[in-house]
Design a protein around this motif. Structure first.
Motif, PDB file in Angstrom:
ATOM      1  N   GLU A 161       0.816  -1.206   0.000  1.00 54.62           N
ATOM      2  CA  GLU A 161       0.000   0.000   0.000  1.00 54.62           C
ATOM      3  C   GLU A 161       0.852   1.261   0.000  1.00 54.62           C
ATOM      4  O   GLU A 161       0.333   2.359   0.057  1.00 54.62           O
ATOM      5  N   GLU A 192      -1.861   7.230  -3.211  1.00 56.73           N
ATOM      6  CA  GLU A 192      -3.226   7.037  -2.701  1.00 56.73           C
ATOM      7  C   GLU A 192      -4.260   7.561  -3.692  1.00 56.73           C
ATOM      8  O   GLU A 192      -5.263   6.901  -3.990  1.00 56.73           O
ATOM      9  N   LEU A 193      -4.004   8.752  -4.241  1.00 56.49           N
ATOM     10  CA  LEU A 193      -4.944   9.348  -5.196  1.00 56.49           C
ATOM     11  C   LEU A 193      -4.950   8.580  -6.513  1.00 56.49           C
ATOM     12  O   LEU A 193      -6.000   8.426  -7.144  1.00 56.49           O
ATOM     13  N   ASP A 195      -4.369   5.334  -6.880  1.00 57.23           N
ATOM     14  CA  ASP A 195      -5.133   4.109  -6.647  1.00 57.23           C
ATOM     15  C   ASP A 195      -6.634   4.381  -6.733  1.00 57.23           C
ATOM     16  O   ASP A 195      -7.401   3.591  -7.282  1.00 57.23           O
ATOM     17  N   ARG A 196      -7.035   5.520  -6.202  1.00 58.31           N
ATOM     18  CA  ARG A 196      -8.451   5.881  -6.249  1.00 58.31           C
ATOM     19  C   ARG A 196      -8.878   6.175  -7.690  1.00 58.31           C
ATOM     20  O   ARG A 196      -9.962   5.806  -8.120  1.00 58.31           O
ATOM     21  N   ALA A 197      -7.998   6.852  -8.432  1.00 62.26           N
ATOM     22  CA  ALA A 197      -8.317   7.207  -9.813  1.00 62.26           C
ATOM     23  C   ALA A 197      -8.414   5.971 -10.703  1.00 62.26           C
ATOM     24  O   ALA A 197      -9.220   5.923 -11.636  1.00 62.26           O
ATOM     25  N   THR A 199      -9.714   3.258 -10.117  1.00 61.70           N
ATOM     26  CA  THR A 199     -11.005   2.578  -9.989  1.00 61.70           C
ATOM     27  C   THR A 199     -12.019   3.145 -10.972  1.00 61.70           C
ATOM     28  O   THR A 199     -13.162   2.673 -11.030  1.00 61.70           O
ATOM     29  N   ASP A 201     -12.025   6.870 -11.707  1.00 61.63           N
ATOM     30  CA  ASP A 201     -12.160   8.325 -11.571  1.00 61.63           C
ATOM     31  C   ASP A 201     -11.090   9.007 -12.426  1.00 61.63           C
ATOM     32  O   ASP A 201     -10.041   9.431 -11.928  1.00 61.63           O
TER      33      ASP A 201
END
Length: 243
Positions: A161, A192-193, A195-197, A199, A201
């Protein structure tokens, strides 16, 4: 634990966890044990000199060798160990400034001075305890006045992570040396951002990529997610493989 968000010059909030009362008490207790051992060892040594030196000389030795170091113990350790004493190190906590920086000398001095009225002895323990419990950032009075906080240094996730990537087995060629202007914390936030993107985004990926390019003055035609992946790989290369 209390989460603390601190904005950086990179315009991305960094998250820390404030040390709780239990962690701080155990760190203090460990430091008291260290102090006690120090006093015991050097007290015996000075006591053995009583046959050689007169009482005034023994008193001076006691002040210089035992009293002053014990009083200055938290100040000296926190100044020279970047906000940690042996107790804080054992409990994985440290003192930082309100923007996540290493405290200045004046901040260390203020925190140390306020220990005089915050010593957890008898009823005086109520001062730091109430201050920590009532503070939204778990600060004692000395922290509030000095502009410091005590945070946890424990990693918040597994190595998968984090920003770490093993590039030792490949002949990797970095593209953006400018990324060395960023810190580990900045890169962790980018990871972190990203990983979110990933998905779905895409707008988030574009915003983060554009911000990185703007701050570092980078011009590239790489797609946003590919650019951010390259940034992470480059940072790993420059901070691990190249060393």
């Amino acid at each position: 634990m209390t989460a603390i968000k601190i904005p950086t010059s990179f315009n991305i909030d960094l998250e820390f966890e404030a040390a709780d009362l239990g962690q701080r008490f155990l760190a203090w207790l460990i430091d008291q044990v260290v102090r006690g051992v120090y006093i015991g060892i050097f007290g015996l040594l000075i006591g053995s000199m009583s046959r050689i030196f007169q009482e005034p000389a023994i008193a001076v030795l006691f002040i210089i060798v035992i009293l002053l170091p014990v009083i200055a113990y938290p100040l000296l350790f926190e100044m020279f160990m970047e906000g940690q004493t042996p107790g804080k190190m054992a409990m994985s906590i440290k003192v930082v400034g309100m923007v996540g920086n290493v405290p200045t000398t004046s901040q260390h001095l203020v925190r140390w001075f306020f220990r005089i009225i915050e010593q957890p002895v008898f009823f005086w323990a109520i001062v730091p305890v109430l201050s920590i419990l009532r503070s939204p950032l778990n600060q004692r009075l000395g922290d509030v006045v000095a502009g410091t906080i005590v945070i946890s240094t424990k990693p918040r996730g597994s190595i998968e992570e984090t920003i770490f990537r093993d590039l030792s087995a490949v002949n990797y060629q970095p593209k953006f040396p400018e990324i060395l202007r960023l810190s580990d914390r900045d890169m962790n936030k980018i990871k972190e951002l990203l990983d979110r993107a990933l998905t779905g985004d895409h707008q988030l990926a574009a915003r983060v990529a554009n911000r990185v390019k703007e701050v570092l003055k980078i011009s590239t035609d790489l797609p946003d997610t590919a650019f951010l992946e390259t940034v992470l790989n480059d940072y790993n290369y420059y901070t691990t493989v190249e060393r």
